[in-house]
Design a protein around this motif. Sequence first.
Motif, PDB file in Angstrom:
ATOM      1  N   ALA A 125      47.869  40.879  46.894  1.00 42.80           N
ATOM      2  CA  ALA A 125      47.746  41.100  48.331  1.00 42.80           C
ATOM      3  C   ALA A 125      48.927  41.808  48.975  1.00 42.80           C
ATOM      4  CB  ALA A 125      47.531  39.756  49.033  1.00 42.80           C
ATOM      5  N   GLU A 126      50.131  41.602  48.492  1.00 39.14           N
ATOM      6  CA  GLU A 126      51.323  42.026  49.223  1.00 39.14           C
ATOM      7  C   GLU A 126      51.285  43.512  49.584  1.00 39.14           C
ATOM      8  OE1 GLU A 126      56.189  41.671  48.980  1.00 39.14           O
ATOM      9  OE2 GLU A 126      54.954  40.946  47.333  1.00 39.14           O
ATOM     10  N   GLY A 127      51.428  43.770  50.889  1.00 38.18           N
ATOM     11  CA  GLY A 127      51.461  45.144  51.380  1.00 38.18           C
ATOM     12  C   GLY A 127      50.099  45.772  51.569  1.00 38.18           C
ATOM     13  N   ARG A 128      49.033  45.068  51.211  1.00 38.19           N
ATOM     14  CA  ARG A 128      47.678  45.626  51.333  1.00 38.19           C
ATOM     15  C   ARG A 128      46.956  45.032  52.548  1.00 38.19           C
ATOM     16  NH1 ARG A 128      47.486  45.347  45.223  1.00 38.19           N
ATOM     17  NH2 ARG A 128      47.386  47.528  44.564  1.00 38.19           N
ATOM     18  N   THR A 129      46.114  45.828  53.180  1.00 38.56           N
ATOM     19  CA  THR A 129      45.278  45.330  54.274  1.00 38.56           C
ATOM     20  C   THR A 129      44.070  44.613  53.675  1.00 38.56           C
ATOM     21  OG1 THR A 129      43.932  47.337  54.391  1.00 38.56           O
ATOM     22  CG2 THR A 129      45.948  47.271  55.740  1.00 38.56           C
ATOM     23  N   LEU A 130      43.302  43.994  54.552  1.00 41.48           N
ATOM     24  CA  LEU A 130      42.125  43.246  54.108  1.00 41.48           C
ATOM     25  C   LEU A 130      41.152  44.134  53.347  1.00 41.48           C
ATOM     26  CD1 LEU A 130      41.219  40.273  54.544  1.00 41.48           C
ATOM     27  CD2 LEU A 130      39.850  41.071  56.467  1.00 41.48           C
ATOM     28  N   SER A 131      40.855  45.314  53.894  1.00 39.97           N
ATOM     29  CA  SER A 131      39.893  46.205  53.232  1.00 39.97           C
ATOM     30  C   SER A 131      40.452  46.737  51.916  1.00 39.97           C
ATOM     31  CB  SER A 131      39.512  47.361  54.162  1.00 39.97           C
ATOM     32  OG  SER A 131      40.653  48.071  54.592  1.00 39.97           O
ATOM     33  N   GLU A 132      41.759  47.035  51.876  1.00 34.12           N
ATOM     34  CA  GLU A 132      42.374  47.518  50.631  1.00 34.12           C
ATOM     35  C   GLU A 132      42.350  46.437  49.560  1.00 34.12           C
ATOM     36  OE1 GLU A 132      45.612  50.598  52.676  1.00 34.12           O
ATOM     37  OE2 GLU A 132      46.194  48.559  52.136  1.00 34.12           O
ATOM     38  N   LEU A 133      42.656  45.200  49.955  1.00 34.97           N
ATOM     39  CA  LEU A 133      42.663  44.101  49.001  1.00 34.97           C
ATOM     40  C   LEU A 133      41.261  43.843  48.454  1.00 34.97           C
ATOM     41  CD1 LEU A 133      43.968  41.793  47.485  1.00 34.97           C
ATOM     42  CD2 LEU A 133      43.767  40.379  49.536  1.00 34.97           C
ATOM     43  N   THR A 134      40.259  43.981  49.291  1.00 30.74           N
ATOM     44  CA  THR A 134      38.885  43.745  48.851  1.00 30.74           C
ATOM     45  C   THR A 134      38.523  44.669  47.699  1.00 30.74           C
ATOM     46  OG1 THR A 134      38.194  43.015  51.054  1.00 30.74           O
ATOM     47  CG2 THR A 134      36.463  43.763  49.573  1.00 30.74           C
ATOM     48  N   ARG A 135      38.859  45.950  47.831  1.00 30.93           N
ATOM     49  CA  ARG A 135      38.537  46.916  46.764  1.00 30.93           C
ATOM     50  C   ARG A 135      39.280  46.572  45.462  1.00 30.93           C
ATOM     51  NH1 ARG A 135      39.027  50.515  51.191  1.00 30.93           N
ATOM     52  NH2 ARG A 135      41.159  51.054  50.606  1.00 30.93           N
ATOM     53  N   VAL A 136      40.569  46.278  45.596  1.00 32.73           N
ATOM     54  CA  VAL A 136      41.379  45.969  44.413  1.00 32.73           C
ATOM     55  C   VAL A 136      40.916  44.676  43.766  1.00 32.73           C
ATOM     56  CG1 VAL A 136      43.712  45.390  43.620  1.00 32.73           C
ATOM     57  CG2 VAL A 136      43.379  47.224  45.289  1.00 32.73           C
ATOM     58  N   MET A 137      40.651  43.668  44.583  1.00 33.15           N
ATOM     59  CA  MET A 137      40.279  42.354  44.080  1.00 33.15           C
ATOM     60  C   MET A 137      38.997  42.413  43.246  1.00 33.15           C
ATOM     61  SD  MET A 137      38.867  39.120  46.156  1.00 33.15           S
ATOM     62  CE  MET A 137      37.263  39.892  46.063  1.00 33.15           C
ATOM     63  N   LYS A 138      37.992  43.141  43.747  1.00 30.22           N
ATOM     64  CA  LYS A 138      36.728  43.219  43.017  1.00 30.22           C
ATOM     65  C   LYS A 138      36.933  43.859  41.647  1.00 30.22           C
ATOM     66  CE  LYS A 138      33.579  43.261  46.960  1.00 30.22           C
ATOM     67  NZ  LYS A 138      32.592  44.051  47.755  1.00 30.22           N
ATOM     68  N   ALA A 139      37.742  44.900  41.615  1.00 32.75           N
ATOM     69  CA  ALA A 139      37.992  45.564  40.337  1.00 32.75           C
ATOM     70  C   ALA A 139      38.757  44.653  39.379  1.00 32.75           C
ATOM     71  CB  ALA A 139      38.768  46.859  40.586  1.00 32.75           C
ATOM     72  N   GLU A 140      39.755  43.924  39.898  1.00 32.21           N
ATOM     73  CA  GLU A 140      40.567  43.030  39.062  1.00 32.21           C
ATOM     74  C   GLU A 140      39.743  41.873  38.515  1.00 32.21           C
ATOM     75  OE1 GLU A 140      43.887  42.921  38.041  1.00 32.21           O
ATOM     76  OE2 GLU A 140      43.830  45.045  38.563  1.00 32.21           O
ATOM     77  N   VAL A 141      38.910  41.280  39.368  1.00 30.49           N
ATOM     78  CA  VAL A 141      38.074  40.154  38.913  1.00 30.49           C
ATOM     79  C   VAL A 141      37.142  40.631  37.801  1.00 30.49           C
ATOM     80  CG1 VAL A 141      36.208  38.578  39.571  1.00 30.49           C
ATOM     81  CG2 VAL A 141      38.203  38.821  41.047  1.00 30.49           C
ATOM     82  N   ALA A 142      36.608  41.843  37.961  1.00 32.12           N
ATOM     83  CA  ALA A 142      35.683  42.378  36.955  1.00 32.12           C
ATOM     84  C   ALA A 142      36.364  42.600  35.612  1.00 32.12           C
ATOM     85  CB  ALA A 142      35.064  43.682  37.464  1.00 32.12           C
ATOM     86  N   THR A 143      37.612  43.078  35.628  1.00 27.71           N
ATOM     87  CA  THR A 143      38.296  43.400  34.369  1.00 27.71           C
ATOM     88  C   THR A 143      39.016  42.206  33.756  1.00 27.71           C
ATOM     89  OG1 THR A 143      40.264  44.130  35.577  1.00 27.71           O
ATOM     90  CG2 THR A 143      38.614  45.806  35.039  1.00 27.71           C
ATOM     91  N   ARG A 144      39.282  41.174  34.567  1.00 27.35           N
ATOM     92  CA  ARG A 144      40.057  40.038  34.055  1.00 27.35           C
ATOM     93  C   ARG A 144      39.255  38.737  34.075  1.00 27.35           C
ATOM     94  NH1 ARG A 144      45.489  40.298  37.447  1.00 27.35           N
ATOM     95  NH2 ARG A 144      45.763  38.289  36.404  1.00 27.35           N
ATOM     96  N   ARG A 145      37.953  38.846  33.894  1.00 28.75           N
ATOM     97  CA  ARG A 145      37.087  37.660  33.980  1.00 28.75           C
ATOM     98  C   ARG A 145      37.498  36.590  32.967  1.00 28.75           C
ATOM     99  NH1 ARG A 145      32.604  38.129  37.114  1.00 28.75           N
ATOM    100  NH2 ARG A 145      31.635  36.350  36.103  1.00 28.75           N
ATOM    101  N   GLN A 146      37.928  36.999  31.781  1.00 26.01           N
ATOM    102  CA  GLN A 146      38.264  36.021  30.749  1.00 26.01           C
ATOM    103  C   GLN A 146      39.560  35.283  31.066  1.00 26.01           C
ATOM    104  OE1 GLN A 146      35.979  35.459  28.474  1.00 26.01           O
ATOM    105  NE2 GLN A 146      34.814  37.119  29.442  1.00 26.01           N
ATOM    106  N   GLU A 147      40.459  35.927  31.822  1.00 29.99           N
ATOM    107  CA  GLU A 147      41.750  35.316  32.126  1.00 29.99           C
ATOM    108  C   GLU A 147      41.673  34.327  33.275  1.00 29.99           C
ATOM    109  OE1 GLU A 147      44.810  38.285  32.658  1.00 29.99           O
ATOM    110  OE2 GLU A 147      43.603  39.730  31.542  1.00 29.99           O
ATOM    111  N   ILE A 148      40.707  34.514  34.148  1.00 28.92           N
ATOM    112  CA  ILE A 148      40.623  33.678  35.347  1.00 28.92           C
ATOM    113  C   ILE A 148      39.656  32.529  35.094  1.00 28.92           C
ATOM    114  CG2 ILE A 148      40.178  33.679  37.845  1.00 28.92           C
ATOM    115  CD1 ILE A 148      40.399  36.732  37.745  1.00 28.92           C
ATOM    116  N   ASP A 149      40.102  31.327  35.373  1.00 28.09           N
ATOM    117  CA  ASP A 149      39.246  30.154  35.239  1.00 28.09           C
ATOM    118  C   ASP A 149      37.965  30.375  36.043  1.00 28.09           C
ATOM    119  OD1 ASP A 149      38.401  27.362  36.530  1.00 28.09           O
ATOM    120  OD2 ASP A 149      39.304  26.977  34.571  1.00 28.09           O
ATOM    121  N   SER A 150      36.830  29.948  35.502  1.00 35.27           N
ATOM    122  CA  SER A 150      35.540  30.197  36.170  1.00 35.27           C
ATOM    123  C   SER A 150      35.485  29.551  37.551  1.00 35.27           C
ATOM    124  CB  SER A 150      34.387  29.687  35.299  1.00 35.27           C
ATOM    125  OG  SER A 150      34.503  28.291  35.077  1.00 35.27           O
ATOM    126  N   LEU A 151      36.105  28.349  37.696  1.00 36.68           N
ATOM    127  CA  LEU A 151      36.121  27.700  39.011  1.00 36.68           C
ATOM    128  C   LEU A 151      36.910  28.532  40.009  1.00 36.68           C
ATOM    129  CD1 LEU A 151      36.662  23.910  38.165  1.00 36.68           C
ATOM    130  CD2 LEU A 151      34.586  24.993  39.033  1.00 36.68           C
TER     131      LEU A 151
END
Length: 354
Positions: A193-219
Amino acid sequence: MNETTKILNELNDRSREVFRRVVEGYLSTGEPVGSRTLTRTMSEKVSAATIRNVMQDLEYFGLLGSPHVSAGRVPTQQGLRMFVDGLLEVGDLGSADRAMLDATVGDSSSDVSGLLDRIGSALSGATQGASLVLAPKHEAPIKHIEFVGLGHDRALVVLVFADGHVENRIFTPPAGQTPSSMREAANFLNALAEGRTLSELTRVMKAEVATRRQEIDSLARDLIDSGWAEWNNEGSRYERLIVRGRANLLGEDAAEEDLERIRSLFDDLERKRDIAEFLELTEEGEGVRIFIGSENKLFSLSGSSLVVSPYMNADRKIIGAVGVIGPTRLNYGRIVPIVDYTAQLVGRMISDRS
């Protein structure tokens, strides 16, 4: 040339005057206007029988209707649209209305959300209708995000912006959340999030969640998805819809069917059904737009009209809208300049605080 303009051009001066006086009388009183009433106000002396013949012609064109066999005439929705587009005389903003609206932004210590609440109330009071203010999302860089559990079916998502603005919302989290999964979700978002606006974070977050699904706990992943949907209003560009003055739409003698129509309208508004649609229509051009009855499906059942104008930020980008809802017999000539001035006022306020 659209059909309404074509019909207006086909009317002679007498028909045009009869039509205008019927509409103005209806907008003023809410009652049908009869031929005998018009004989006292026409610019030329004509008989009631002549006026009745003109009214019949206007009824044939679909501009007037008769609620009862023996009653006078009222404008149809098509007639109101033609009047608004071709014959409406818009007045100047009154000094009392201007002062009431200006007073809402006099306290510079209030946050934008509080000011928009006050503007909504002032707009409702000035017009005696229900007001709408669609607030923009806060677009300053994000400083911190946190999830707080409030029980097995309630959680709080807190968003702190770099400019000191704080927002929080309660939502229903996915089942099975634990303090550790909430911490993991917050840590994941804060790292991005740091330095990013809400709309910028939304785009980055979706891409990160998609590529790092195995690293992030499902909950944690489920919590991020549901919590962020709450922030984004499931894709809406707008933070919230402020509605004030619903009581103004219900007179003391309102019939049961009127009460039900108004209840249905506000249920739809609270669910934001079709709000984006009329805003897209509003964005087709700057300035005030008027939607009458079924011209927008949000108002088709309630038989209401909407006078709405977008407001812009310092970059001349449309970021929200203000409007007034009322019966189709609104005093359009008075309300249009009020809505226009309010939109300009909100735009200046948002720009000054950016």
